[in-house]
Design a protein around this motif. Structure first.
Motif, PDB file in Angstrom:
ATOM      1  N   ARG A 192      -9.980  -2.654   0.789  1.00 57.62           N
ATOM      2  CA  ARG A 192      -9.816  -1.276   1.268  1.00 57.62           C
ATOM      3  C   ARG A 192      -8.513  -1.127   2.056  1.00 57.62           C
ATOM      4  O   ARG A 192      -8.153  -1.985   2.861  1.00 57.62           O
ATOM      5  N   GLY A 193      -7.835  -0.019   1.801  1.00 60.57           N
ATOM      6  CA  GLY A 193      -6.596   0.247   2.513  1.00 60.57           C
ATOM      7  C   GLY A 193      -5.407  -0.518   1.983  1.00 60.57           C
ATOM      8  O   GLY A 193      -4.308  -0.437   2.526  1.00 60.57           O
ATOM      9  N   VAL A 194      -5.614  -1.278   0.892  1.00 63.86           N
ATOM     10  CA  VAL A 194      -4.505  -2.005   0.265  1.00 63.86           C
ATOM     11  C   VAL A 194      -4.272  -1.442  -1.133  1.00 63.86           C
ATOM     12  O   VAL A 194      -3.275  -0.768  -1.381  1.00 63.86           O
ATOM     13  N   GLU A 195      -5.204  -1.701  -2.067  1.00 62.03           N
ATOM     14  CA  GLU A 195      -5.059  -1.164  -3.425  1.00 62.03           C
ATOM     15  C   GLU A 195      -5.434   0.317  -3.496  1.00 62.03           C
ATOM     16  O   GLU A 195      -4.926   1.056  -4.332  1.00 62.03           O
ATOM     17  N   ILE A 196      -6.334   0.715  -2.636  1.00 67.90           N
ATOM     18  CA  ILE A 196      -6.835   2.092  -2.656  1.00 67.90           C
ATOM     19  C   ILE A 196      -7.285   2.463  -1.254  1.00 67.90           C
ATOM     20  O   ILE A 196      -7.796   1.612  -0.514  1.00 67.90           O
ATOM     21  N   SER A 197      -7.095   3.712  -0.878  1.00 69.15           N
ATOM     22  CA  SER A 197      -7.514   4.147   0.454  1.00 69.15           C
ATOM     23  C   SER A 197      -9.032   4.228   0.526  1.00 69.15           C
ATOM     24  O   SER A 197      -9.701   4.520  -0.479  1.00 69.15           O
ATOM     25  N   SER A 198      -9.596   3.987   1.702  1.00 69.77           N
ATOM     26  CA  SER A 198     -11.048   4.002   1.873  1.00 69.77           C
ATOM     27  C   SER A 198     -11.635   5.362   1.530  1.00 69.77           C
ATOM     28  O   SER A 198     -12.686   5.459   0.880  1.00 69.77           O
ATOM     29  N   GLU A 199     -10.970   6.429   1.957  1.00 70.99           N
ATOM     30  CA  GLU A 199     -11.525   7.761   1.710  1.00 70.99           C
ATOM     31  C   GLU A 199     -11.568   8.089   0.220  1.00 70.99           C
ATOM     32  O   GLU A 199     -12.517   8.716  -0.254  1.00 70.99           O
ATOM     33  N   LEU A 200     -10.577   7.631  -0.518  1.00 69.77           N
ATOM     34  CA  LEU A 200     -10.556   7.885  -1.959  1.00 69.77           C
ATOM     35  C   LEU A 200     -11.605   7.034  -2.669  1.00 69.77           C
ATOM     36  O   LEU A 200     -12.289   7.513  -3.586  1.00 69.77           O
ATOM     37  N   MET A 201     -11.762   5.807  -2.233  1.00 70.07           N
ATOM     38  CA  MET A 201     -12.752   4.922  -2.843  1.00 70.07           C
ATOM     39  C   MET A 201     -14.157   5.497  -2.737  1.00 70.07           C
ATOM     40  O   MET A 201     -14.977   5.355  -3.644  1.00 70.07           O
ATOM     41  N   ASP A 202     -14.451   6.165  -1.635  1.00 69.00           N
ATOM     42  CA  ASP A 202     -15.795   6.698  -1.387  1.00 69.00           C
ATOM     43  C   ASP A 202     -15.948   8.156  -1.810  1.00 69.00           C
ATOM     44  O   ASP A 202     -17.002   8.748  -1.585  1.00 69.00           O
ATOM     45  N   ASP A 203     -14.923   8.732  -2.421  1.00 73.01           N
ATOM     46  CA  ASP A 203     -14.956  10.143  -2.804  1.00 73.01           C
ATOM     47  C   ASP A 203     -15.499  10.283  -4.227  1.00 73.01           C
ATOM     48  O   ASP A 203     -14.815   9.934  -5.195  1.00 73.01           O
TER      49      ASP A 203
ATOM     50  N   HIS B  65       0.832  -1.204   0.000  1.00 75.33           N
ATOM     51  CA  HIS B  65       0.000   0.000   0.000  1.00 75.33           C
ATOM     52  C   HIS B  65       0.871   1.260   0.000  1.00 75.33           C
ATOM     53  O   HIS B  65       0.549   2.240  -0.675  1.00 75.33           O
ATOM     54  N   GLN B  66       1.980   1.219   0.740  1.00 71.02           N
ATOM     55  CA  GLN B  66       2.870   2.382   0.779  1.00 71.02           C
ATOM     56  C   GLN B  66       3.465   2.679  -0.592  1.00 71.02           C
ATOM     57  O   GLN B  66       3.587   3.844  -0.991  1.00 71.02           O
ATOM     58  N   LEU B  67       3.793   1.625  -1.341  1.00 73.67           N
ATOM     59  CA  LEU B  67       4.474   1.808  -2.618  1.00 73.67           C
ATOM     60  C   LEU B  67       3.514   1.919  -3.802  1.00 73.67           C
ATOM     61  O   LEU B  67       3.768   2.681  -4.745  1.00 73.67           O
ATOM     62  N   PHE B  68       2.398   1.158  -3.783  1.00 76.17           N
ATOM     63  CA  PHE B  68       1.526   1.095  -4.959  1.00 76.17           C
ATOM     64  C   PHE B  68       0.052   1.367  -4.651  1.00 76.17           C
ATOM     65  O   PHE B  68      -0.762   1.402  -5.572  1.00 76.17           O
ATOM     66  N   GLY B  69      -0.293   1.549  -3.398  1.00 74.50           N
ATOM     67  CA  GLY B  69      -1.676   1.879  -3.057  1.00 74.50           C
ATOM     68  C   GLY B  69      -2.028   3.279  -3.537  1.00 74.50           C
ATOM     69  O   GLY B  69      -1.216   4.206  -3.450  1.00 74.50           O
ATOM     70  N   ILE B  70      -3.233   3.445  -4.072  1.00 72.62           N
ATOM     71  CA  ILE B  70      -3.657   4.739  -4.615  1.00 72.62           C
ATOM     72  C   ILE B  70      -4.323   5.556  -3.514  1.00 72.62           C
ATOM     73  O   ILE B  70      -5.269   5.110  -2.862  1.00 72.62           O
ATOM     74  N   THR B  71      -3.792   6.764  -3.298  1.00 71.37           N
ATOM     75  CA  THR B  71      -4.318   7.698  -2.300  1.00 71.37           C
ATOM     76  C   THR B  71      -4.484   9.074  -2.930  1.00 71.37           C
ATOM     77  O   THR B  71      -3.992   9.325  -4.034  1.00 71.37           O
ATOM     78  N   ARG B  72      -5.162   9.955  -2.229  1.00 69.70           N
ATOM     79  CA  ARG B  72      -5.323  11.323  -2.729  1.00 69.70           C
ATOM     80  C   ARG B  72      -3.973  11.995  -2.941  1.00 69.70           C
ATOM     81  O   ARG B  72      -3.772  12.725  -3.911  1.00 69.70           O
ATOM     82  N   THR B  73      -3.058  11.774  -2.034  1.00 70.59           N
ATOM     83  CA  THR B  73      -1.733  12.398  -2.138  1.00 70.59           C
ATOM     84  C   THR B  73      -1.019  11.963  -3.413  1.00 70.59           C
ATOM     85  O   THR B  73      -0.461  12.791  -4.146  1.00 70.59           O
ATOM     86  N   LYS B  74      -1.081  10.672  -3.713  1.00 68.72           N
ATOM     87  CA  LYS B  74      -0.400  10.175  -4.910  1.00 68.72           C
ATOM     88  C   LYS B  74      -1.077  10.663  -6.187  1.00 68.72           C
ATOM     89  O   LYS B  74      -0.434  10.834  -7.220  1.00 68.72           O
ATOM     90  N   LEU B  75      -2.368  10.910  -6.119  1.00 67.83           N
ATOM     91  CA  LEU B  75      -3.089  11.394  -7.302  1.00 67.83           C
ATOM     92  C   LEU B  75      -2.681  12.820  -7.690  1.00 67.83           C
ATOM     93  O   LEU B  75      -3.023  13.274  -8.784  1.00 67.83           O
TER      94      LEU B  75
END
Length: 337
Positions: free
Chosen positions: A297-308, A270-280
């Protein structure tokens, strides 16, 4: 609806789909999207036909989506589950398919954990000389055509809701991130996105994106080189794939298909390849994120981004899936009435 441009009897792979076929699917799906927005969401186009969902592998979204799509077209549906079938008593896959054929099935929607099973059933139906169509709903690590088509529909309707078409993606940068090695969704998406003229960037750890993946694509397209097309790029770091991307498709880690210890830990992944708002922030300002589901959730994509809803198209993909699968069943079944 543009059925006069459709001559395909089975839908097993997108590797040989033509631009006309892609556009026919998109335009037909758009028509059914309009039908689904009405108060009465049912049309009689496949009335009297039988659609058998032969799911030898577990599924929630794909199976429910195909079942609902068939019912919206007024088809009768038969649902197969391997755990409660005669296969537990030794019946073969082809004998199971022939049993459903004897029940009057017109279209078989097939999902299996082994690659090639839908093709084998289609070949048997052709050998028997029957007018039964087979639709690949996901086979092993091979392909998942309907998922790639609904992804294509989701993106193209976002760009032009009134007239979705393949050419809308030309020049767009699309990053596919995650367990690409084991992903049938990634393979089907590569075919459709390259056909559209998009620039496709694959990003994953080396264990989930080996060089042989590019060689696999090369063999399928009969091109013998490490770069099978100038539109396809492989990255073992996330940042170059995300840089100025228009769309990001993140894929589930398919732990059930991993036969070796391919990752140090889910946290590190998740640290290296998980998609988050910051990485976007590396992407275009109006970037959108897709995921075929189910999501860790919290692995491939952060929960907050998934629901945004500002970034996520994940729920739109599920909705698009019904219209696209209605379109595919309609195109296969329209010549059988």
């Amino acid at each position: 609806m543009p059925t006069n441009t459709w001559n395909r009897h089975h839908i097993l792979s997108l590797a040989d789909f033509t631009t006309t076929e892609y556009d026919t699917v998109l335009q037909t799906a758009a028509s059914f999207q309009e039908v689904l927005s009405r108060r009465t969401k049912k049309v009689p186009t496949l009335q009297g036909q039988v659609v058998a969902n032969l799911f030898f592998e577990s599924s929630t979204r794909t199976r429910s989506s195909f079942e609902l799509a068939a019912k919206r077209l007024s088809a009768d549906t038969l649902n197969f589950a391997a755990a409660t079938s005669s296969m537990t008593k030794g019946e073969t896959i082809l004998d199971t398919a022939k049993t459903y054929l004897a029940m009057g099935t017109d279209i078989m929607v097939v999902r299996h954990r082994e690659a090639g099973v839908p093709n084998a059933i289609a070949a048997e139906m052709d050998r028997l000389g029957v007018r039964v169509s087979v639709l690949n709903a996901g086979d092993g690590q091979h392909e998942h055509p309907s998922q790639a088509l609904l992804d294509l529909f989701t993106i193209s309707t976002l760009i032009d809701p009134a007239s979705p078409r393949l050419e809308l993606l030309k020049g767009k940068k699309i990053a596919i991130v995650g367990d690409i090695l084991h992903s049938r969704v990634a393979r089907s998406n590569i075919w459709s996105l390259i056909a559209s003229g998009a620039e496709v960037h694959l990003a994953a750890p080396p264990t989930l994106l080996p060089k042989l993946f590019a060689e696999y694509i090369s063999e399928e397209t009969e091109v013998r080189s490490y770069s099978p097309t100038p539109q396809l790029f492989l990255h073992w770091q996330l940042e170059p794939a995300l840089q100025d991307a228009d769309f990001v498709m993140t894929l589930r880690l398919q732990k059930e298909r991993m036969t070796a210890h391919l990752l140090p830990s889910l946290r590190e992944y998740h640290q290296l390849f998980g998609i988050t708002r910051t990485k976007l922030q590396l992407c275009k300002p109006n970037v959108k994120v897709l995921h075929p589901g189910p999501v860790n959730r919290g692995v491939e994509i952060s929960s907050e981004l998934m629901d945004d809803p500002e970034f996520s198209l994940i729920q739109s993909q599920v909705t698009s899936g019904i219209a696209v699968r209605m379109a595919l069943l309609y195109l296969l079944g329209s010549g059988k009435a």
